[in-house]
Design a protein around this motif. Sequence first.
Motif, PDB file in Angstrom:
ATOM      1  N   UNK A   1     -43.543 -40.359  69.825  1.00  0.00           N
ATOM      2  CA  UNK A   1     -45.005 -40.269  69.780  1.00  0.00           C
ATOM      3  C   UNK A   1     -45.412 -38.853  70.143  1.00  0.00           C
ATOM      4  N   UNK A   2     -45.875 -38.106  69.138  1.00  0.00           N
ATOM      5  CA  UNK A   2     -46.277 -36.723  69.365  1.00  0.00           C
ATOM      6  C   UNK A   2     -47.786 -36.562  69.314  1.00  0.00           C
ATOM      7  N   UNK A   3     -48.215 -35.314  69.367  1.00  0.00           N
ATOM      8  CA  UNK A   3     -49.646 -35.030  69.319  1.00  0.00           C
ATOM      9  C   UNK A   3     -50.186 -35.064  67.890  1.00  0.00           C
ATOM     10  N   UNK A   4     -49.331 -34.741  66.898  1.00  0.00           N
ATOM     11  CA  UNK A   4     -49.822 -34.603  65.535  1.00  0.00           C
ATOM     12  C   UNK A   4     -50.419 -35.889  64.988  1.00  0.00           C
TER      13      UNK A   4
ATOM     14  N   UNK B   1     -64.471 -35.230  70.398  1.00  0.00           N
ATOM     15  CA  UNK B   1     -64.805 -36.495  71.055  1.00  0.00           C
ATOM     16  C   UNK B   1     -63.728 -37.550  70.834  1.00  0.00           C
ATOM     17  N   UNK B   2     -63.160 -37.591  69.634  1.00  0.00           N
ATOM     18  CA  UNK B   2     -62.118 -38.573  69.347  1.00  0.00           C
ATOM     19  C   UNK B   2     -60.840 -38.278  70.125  1.00  0.00           C
ATOM     20  N   UNK B   3     -60.518 -37.008  70.294  1.00  0.00           N
ATOM     21  CA  UNK B   3     -59.314 -36.661  71.044  1.00  0.00           C
ATOM     22  C   UNK B   3     -59.502 -36.863  72.546  1.00  0.00           C
ATOM     23  N   UNK B   4     -60.700 -36.630  73.042  1.00  0.00           N
ATOM     24  CA  UNK B   4     -60.937 -36.802  74.470  1.00  0.00           C
ATOM     25  C   UNK B   4     -61.096 -38.268  74.860  1.00  0.00           C
ATOM     26  N   UNK B   5     -61.331 -39.129  73.857  1.00  0.00           N
ATOM     27  CA  UNK B   5     -61.422 -40.569  74.108  1.00  0.00           C
ATOM     28  C   UNK B   5     -60.680 -41.290  72.993  1.00  0.00           C
TER      29      UNK B   5
ATOM     30  N   UNK C   1     -53.929 -35.907  66.090  1.00  0.00           N
ATOM     31  CA  UNK C   1     -54.714 -34.927  65.354  1.00  0.00           C
ATOM     32  C   UNK C   1     -55.064 -35.444  63.956  1.00  0.00           C
ATOM     33  N   UNK C   2     -54.066 -36.008  63.262  1.00  0.00           N
ATOM     34  CA  UNK C   2     -54.283 -36.478  61.897  1.00  0.00           C
ATOM     35  C   UNK C   2     -55.276 -37.636  61.887  1.00  0.00           C
ATOM     36  N   UNK C   3     -55.142 -38.553  62.836  1.00  0.00           N
ATOM     37  CA  UNK C   3     -56.062 -39.687  62.916  1.00  0.00           C
ATOM     38  C   UNK C   3     -57.492 -39.203  63.163  1.00  0.00           C
TER      39      UNK C   3
END
Length: 494
Positions: free
Chosen positions: A321-324, A482-486, A327-329
Amino acid sequence: MTTEIKVPVLPESVADATVATWHVQVGEKFSRDQVLVDIETDKVVLEVPTTSDGVLTDISQAEGATVLGDQVIGTFSEGSGEGDATPAVPQEAAAPAASGGASKVIDIIVPVLPESVADATVATWHVAEGDSVSVDQNLVDIETDKVVLEVVAQDNGVIGKIIHAEGDTVLGSQKIGELNAGASVNTTATATPDQAISSDELASPSVRRLMTEKGLSAGDVTGSGKGGRISKEDVEAAVAAKSAPSAPAKSAPVAAVQDLGERTQKRVPMTRLRKTIATRLLEAKNSTAMLTTFNEVNMKPIMDLRAQYKDVFEKTHDTRLGFMSFYVKAVTEALKRFPGVNASIDGDDIVYHNFFDISIAVSTPRGLVTPVLRDADQLSMAGIENGIRDLAIKGRDGKLAIADMTGGNFTITNGGVFGSLLSTPILNLPQAAILGMHKIQDRPMAVNGKVEILPMMYLALSYDHRLIDGKESVGFLVTIKELLEDPARLLLDI
């Protein structure tokens, strides 16, 4: 019967050509399909083979002459006394083969190129003349401006003649070498030395012409290429070495020459991929109204989520499970809310895409490429991670196909993996926007009136201002923030 020897039809973009090398002289006999003359253009060298056995009767255009397409440059007489000479050529090749079994010559051909690719370059020969090879072994890499195509051996055997060396420009289905199928190394050893010492094999027509102008022979130049092949740089080095003794003979200090010798430089031609990257980046800068807006995101929620579930995620899905995937989502969801960012300009029209193909910037040994992750909105987190991993492995191994590279509505590039803290990414035409991710770094931040140390990351969105307004670009980037912070919002679609 007398037959005319004509220059092949030249490509539309080529106005004229040069007679590079005549391989036969007037009065010499030759056999069917033997190459009579090389015609050199500014892009490729065209071979003119004979259509039958015969004797050369006239050369109307000598080496160095400028000629046009379909122009007559000589004549030959068919079948004149060739019956006795014809067996001599095959006999030399066939006689050694008797000790190791019958062999046949298989042409090594450039693969059929995609419609959008006009020509290609011989990138790397993995074998040399006289090398033994096995069926399906990779013989040579053919590089286009998008992908690298591998040419494999069709049978076991020995490499005979390499017609086009590394760096030569070739066309689809063009012959670039020969494979003696069924032969062994010993069976072709007798034929190899004659080929190895031939200056025609060691240098291209343009290099041979330069050697003639400089008054050099093949023995005066040391080839630095594979198999001792001679380049223009080798000729220039030989010229410099030839003139060097006169200077030191006067009073030039030896130490000064040695000091200068320590300051070396290496000149290599740009690869087709690097030239294409340069052209496209320059085009993006010159043909778009590119602007970049920035924001920053607190990565602590995602980092906590990964720390909590990464082990069970890897155990369940057999992938890390990475960060990408986050990001893509986030990008896919933002593109749904701002369809103008998921669009492109085509002439005077705006094309809105109703699908979500995300280009992922991948660093490879050949340069930066952007393979496409198809239908990202339909992929799970595990599917995104697996898709990106597969593209990265293909890029590393040079296995990316044309289908992997074409299309894409939006690009994500992550310079943070190399330590970049902030950058302004350049558009990937014809796309209208690109998102740059950067290094996650602990920084003091004000939270509810207090200072906290948080893992922060800068986001950079470069966009084409002709299509995307400032309000739309900022709203798009804030949505990603906002999506990445929540991350729960990604699951709840809110």
